[in-house]
Design a protein around this motif. Structure first.
Motif, PDB file in Angstrom:
ATOM      1  N   THR A  55      16.142 -11.652 -14.433  1.00 27.88           N
ATOM      2  CA  THR A  55      16.695 -10.415 -14.126  1.00 27.88           C
ATOM      3  C   THR A  55      15.807  -9.632 -14.495  1.00 27.88           C
ATOM      4  OG1 THR A  55      18.368 -10.110 -15.444  1.00 27.88           O
ATOM      5  CG2 THR A  55      19.140 -10.902 -13.383  1.00 27.88           C
ATOM      6  N   ALA A  56      15.405  -9.859 -16.069  1.00 23.01           N
ATOM      7  CA  ALA A  56      13.834  -8.875 -16.342  1.00 23.01           C
ATOM      8  C   ALA A  56      13.519  -8.843 -15.056  1.00 23.01           C
ATOM      9  CB  ALA A  56      13.664  -9.399 -16.771  1.00 23.01           C
ATOM     10  N   LYS A  57      12.939  -7.172 -15.291  1.00 22.06           N
ATOM     11  CA  LYS A  57      12.231  -6.323 -15.001  1.00 22.06           C
ATOM     12  C   LYS A  57      10.708  -5.425 -14.964  1.00 22.06           C
ATOM     13  CE  LYS A  57      14.749  -6.663 -11.851  1.00 22.06           C
ATOM     14  NZ  LYS A  57      16.187  -5.774 -10.775  1.00 22.06           N
ATOM     15  N   THR A  58      10.982  -5.986 -16.361  1.00 24.37           N
ATOM     16  CA  THR A  58       9.646  -5.429 -17.828  1.00 24.37           C
ATOM     17  C   THR A  58       8.989  -6.790 -18.099  1.00 24.37           C
ATOM     18  OG1 THR A  58      10.881  -4.672 -19.976  1.00 24.37           O
ATOM     19  CG2 THR A  58      10.774  -3.443 -17.624  1.00 24.37           C
ATOM     20  N   TYR A  59       7.702  -6.713 -17.393  1.00 27.81           N
ATOM     21  CA  TYR A  59       6.575  -7.846 -18.251  1.00 27.81           C
ATOM     22  C   TYR A  59       5.717  -7.618 -19.360  1.00 27.81           C
ATOM     23  CZ  TYR A  59       9.436 -11.093 -15.310  1.00 27.81           C
ATOM     24  OH  TYR A  59      10.680 -11.566 -15.234  1.00 27.81           O
ATOM     25  N   ASP A  60       5.811  -8.276 -19.758  1.00 26.17           N
ATOM     26  CA  ASP A  60       4.061  -8.229 -21.036  1.00 26.17           C
ATOM     27  C   ASP A  60       3.213  -8.818 -20.376  1.00 26.17           C
ATOM     28  OD1 ASP A  60       6.454  -9.599 -23.572  1.00 26.17           O
ATOM     29  OD2 ASP A  60       6.474  -7.560 -23.239  1.00 26.17           O
ATOM     30  N   ASN A  61       2.999  -9.596 -19.472  1.00 26.96           N
ATOM     31  CA  ASN A  61       1.849 -10.788 -19.062  1.00 26.96           C
ATOM     32  C   ASN A  61       1.519 -10.774 -17.774  1.00 26.96           C
ATOM     33  OD1 ASN A  61       0.730 -11.675 -22.425  1.00 26.96           O
ATOM     34  ND2 ASN A  61       2.973 -12.114 -21.960  1.00 26.96           N
ATOM     35  N   TRP A  62       0.461 -10.156 -17.047  1.00 27.50           N
ATOM     36  CA  TRP A  62       0.358  -9.882 -15.467  1.00 27.50           C
ATOM     37  C   TRP A  62      -1.013 -11.161 -14.941  1.00 27.50           C
ATOM     38  CZ3 TRP A  62       4.335  -7.274 -13.069  1.00 27.50           C
ATOM     39  CH2 TRP A  62       4.995  -6.943 -13.477  1.00 27.50           C
ATOM     40  N   GLY A  63      -0.667 -11.841 -13.895  1.00 31.96           N
ATOM     41  CA  GLY A  63      -1.679 -12.143 -13.574  1.00 31.96           C
ATOM     42  C   GLY A  63      -2.233 -10.748 -12.667  1.00 31.96           C
ATOM     43  N   GLN A  64      -3.276 -11.400 -12.009  1.00 29.77           N
ATOM     44  CA  GLN A  64      -5.390 -10.401 -11.487  1.00 29.77           C
ATOM     45  C   GLN A  64      -4.219 -10.276 -10.036  1.00 29.77           C
ATOM     46  OE1 GLN A  64      -4.555 -13.375 -11.409  1.00 29.77           O
ATOM     47  NE2 GLN A  64      -6.027 -13.528  -9.043  1.00 29.77           N
ATOM     48  N   GLY A  65      -3.026 -10.385  -9.270  1.00 26.15           N
ATOM     49  CA  GLY A  65      -2.873 -10.299  -8.278  1.00 26.15           C
ATOM     50  C   GLY A  65      -3.109 -10.838  -6.754  1.00 26.15           C
ATOM     51  N   THR A  66      -2.896 -11.521  -5.527  1.00 26.52           N
ATOM     52  CA  THR A  66      -3.491 -11.971  -4.856  1.00 26.52           C
ATOM     53  C   THR A  66      -2.316 -11.474  -3.265  1.00 26.52           C
ATOM     54  OG1 THR A  66      -3.252 -14.328  -3.297  1.00 26.52           O
ATOM     55  CG2 THR A  66      -1.702 -13.781  -4.693  1.00 26.52           C
ATOM     56  N   PRO A 108       0.944  -1.189   0.038  1.00 22.76           N
ATOM     57  CA  PRO A 108      -0.022  -0.157   0.146  1.00 22.76           C
ATOM     58  C   PRO A 108       0.854   1.209   0.480  1.00 22.76           C
ATOM     59  CG  PRO A 108      -1.091  -1.546   1.865  1.00 22.76           C
ATOM     60  CD  PRO A 108       0.651  -1.954   0.623  1.00 22.76           C
ATOM     61  N   GLY A 109      -0.085   2.307  -1.222  1.00 22.22           N
ATOM     62  CA  GLY A 109       1.326   3.697  -1.154  1.00 22.22           C
ATOM     63  C   GLY A 109       2.510   3.427  -1.614  1.00 22.22           C
ATOM     64  N   LYS A 110       2.937   2.128  -2.128  1.00 17.61           N
ATOM     65  CA  LYS A 110       4.390   2.363  -2.338  1.00 17.61           C
ATOM     66  C   LYS A 110       4.099   1.221  -4.567  1.00 17.61           C
ATOM     67  CE  LYS A 110       6.756   0.894   1.572  1.00 17.61           C
ATOM     68  NZ  LYS A 110       7.115   0.005   2.449  1.00 17.61           N
ATOM     69  N   GLU A 111       5.450   1.803  -4.868  1.00 15.83           N
ATOM     70  CA  GLU A 111       5.467   1.172  -6.172  1.00 15.83           C
ATOM     71  C   GLU A 111       5.622  -0.616  -6.334  1.00 15.83           C
ATOM     72  OE1 GLU A 111       7.449   5.333  -8.354  1.00 15.83           O
ATOM     73  OE2 GLU A 111       8.590   2.827  -7.913  1.00 15.83           O
ATOM     74  N   ARG A 112       5.099  -0.799  -7.764  1.00 14.44           N
ATOM     75  CA  ARG A 112       5.396  -1.936  -7.623  1.00 14.44           C
ATOM     76  C   ARG A 112       6.767  -2.374  -7.275  1.00 14.44           C
ATOM     77  NH1 ARG A 112       2.468  -4.358 -12.498  1.00 14.44           N
ATOM     78  NH2 ARG A 112       3.863  -3.162 -13.721  1.00 14.44           N
ATOM     79  N   GLU A 113       7.155  -4.125  -6.980  1.00 15.65           N
ATOM     80  CA  GLU A 113       8.474  -4.599  -6.963  1.00 15.65           C
ATOM     81  C   GLU A 113       9.301  -5.563  -7.537  1.00 15.65           C
ATOM     82  OE1 GLU A 113      10.550  -3.571  -3.371  1.00 15.65           O
ATOM     83  OE2 GLU A 113       9.585  -5.278  -2.189  1.00 15.65           O
ATOM     84  N   PHE A 114      10.271  -5.723  -7.684  1.00 18.84           N
ATOM     85  CA  PHE A 114      10.719  -7.376  -8.804  1.00 18.84           C
ATOM     86  C   PHE A 114      10.795  -8.131  -6.883  1.00 18.84           C
ATOM     87  CE2 PHE A 114      12.372 -10.279 -10.909  1.00 18.84           C
ATOM     88  CZ  PHE A 114      13.392 -10.390 -10.282  1.00 18.84           C
ATOM     89  N   VAL A 115      10.534  -9.169  -7.187  1.00 16.69           N
ATOM     90  CA  VAL A 115      10.319 -10.129  -5.966  1.00 16.69           C
ATOM     91  C   VAL A 115      11.521 -11.238  -6.797  1.00 16.69           C
ATOM     92  CG1 VAL A 115       9.617 -11.518  -4.308  1.00 16.69           C
ATOM     93  CG2 VAL A 115       8.363  -9.634  -4.916  1.00 16.69           C
ATOM     94  N   ALA A 116      11.104 -12.070  -7.351  1.00 17.65           N
ATOM     95  CA  ALA A 116      12.215 -13.247  -8.070  1.00 17.65           C
ATOM     96  C   ALA A 116      11.622 -13.547  -9.350  1.00 17.65           C
ATOM     97  CB  ALA A 116      11.945 -14.890  -7.250  1.00 17.65           C
ATOM     98  N   GLY A 117      12.327 -14.059  -9.965  1.00 14.06           N
ATOM     99  CA  GLY A 117      12.755 -14.841 -11.624  1.00 14.06           C
ATOM    100  C   GLY A 117      13.826 -15.225 -11.768  1.00 14.06           C
TER     101      GLY A 117
END
Length: 121
Positions: free
Chosen positions: A104-115, A40-49
């Motif tokens: 190491t990619a930080k940009t992706y083309d397809n996204w899920g809805q989030g959990t 909440p209130g933060k930018e989306r961040e990479f976790v793992a690839g």
């Protein structure tokens, strides 16, 4: 590719959760997969690839040693095992896919809805 994430919930500090992300399509192994989170209130961040062949993985420093990304290409599913959870891990977690993406990619083309994951102190 379409993605469906699941497995979020409420857990106490120190607890564990396993997130899953199911993908559609017949070429899942050609996609690099990633997990991201947004608190909440933060930018989306990479976790793992993880690479398409599952031979390579990469983690953000904040989760290294606690989280494990894996995939089962026969089931078109990627997982995020989260151990030793902390309140600061509270966020909406998203899975993402990109064809031939490096771990190491930080940009992706397809996204899920989030959990949503909530870690109580």
């Amino acid at each position: 590719v379409q993605l469906q994430a699941s497995g979020g919930g409420l857990v106490q500090t120190g607890g564990s959760l396993r997130l899953s992300c199911a993908a559609s399509g017949r070429t899942f192994s050609t996609y690099g997969m990633g997990w991201f989170r947004q608190a909440p209130g933060k930018e989306r961040e990479f976790v793992a690839g993880i690479s398409g062949s599952a031979t390579s993985t990469y983690y953000a420093d904040s989760v290294k040693g606690r989280f494990t990304i894996s995939r089962d290409n026969a089931k078109n599913t990627v997982y995020l095992q989260m151990n030793s959870l902390k309140p600061e891990d509270t966020a909406v977690y998203y899975c993402a896919a990109k064809k031939w993406a490096l771990v190491t990619a930080k940009t992706y083309d397809n996204w899920g809805q989030g959990t949503k994951v909530t870690v109580s102190s």
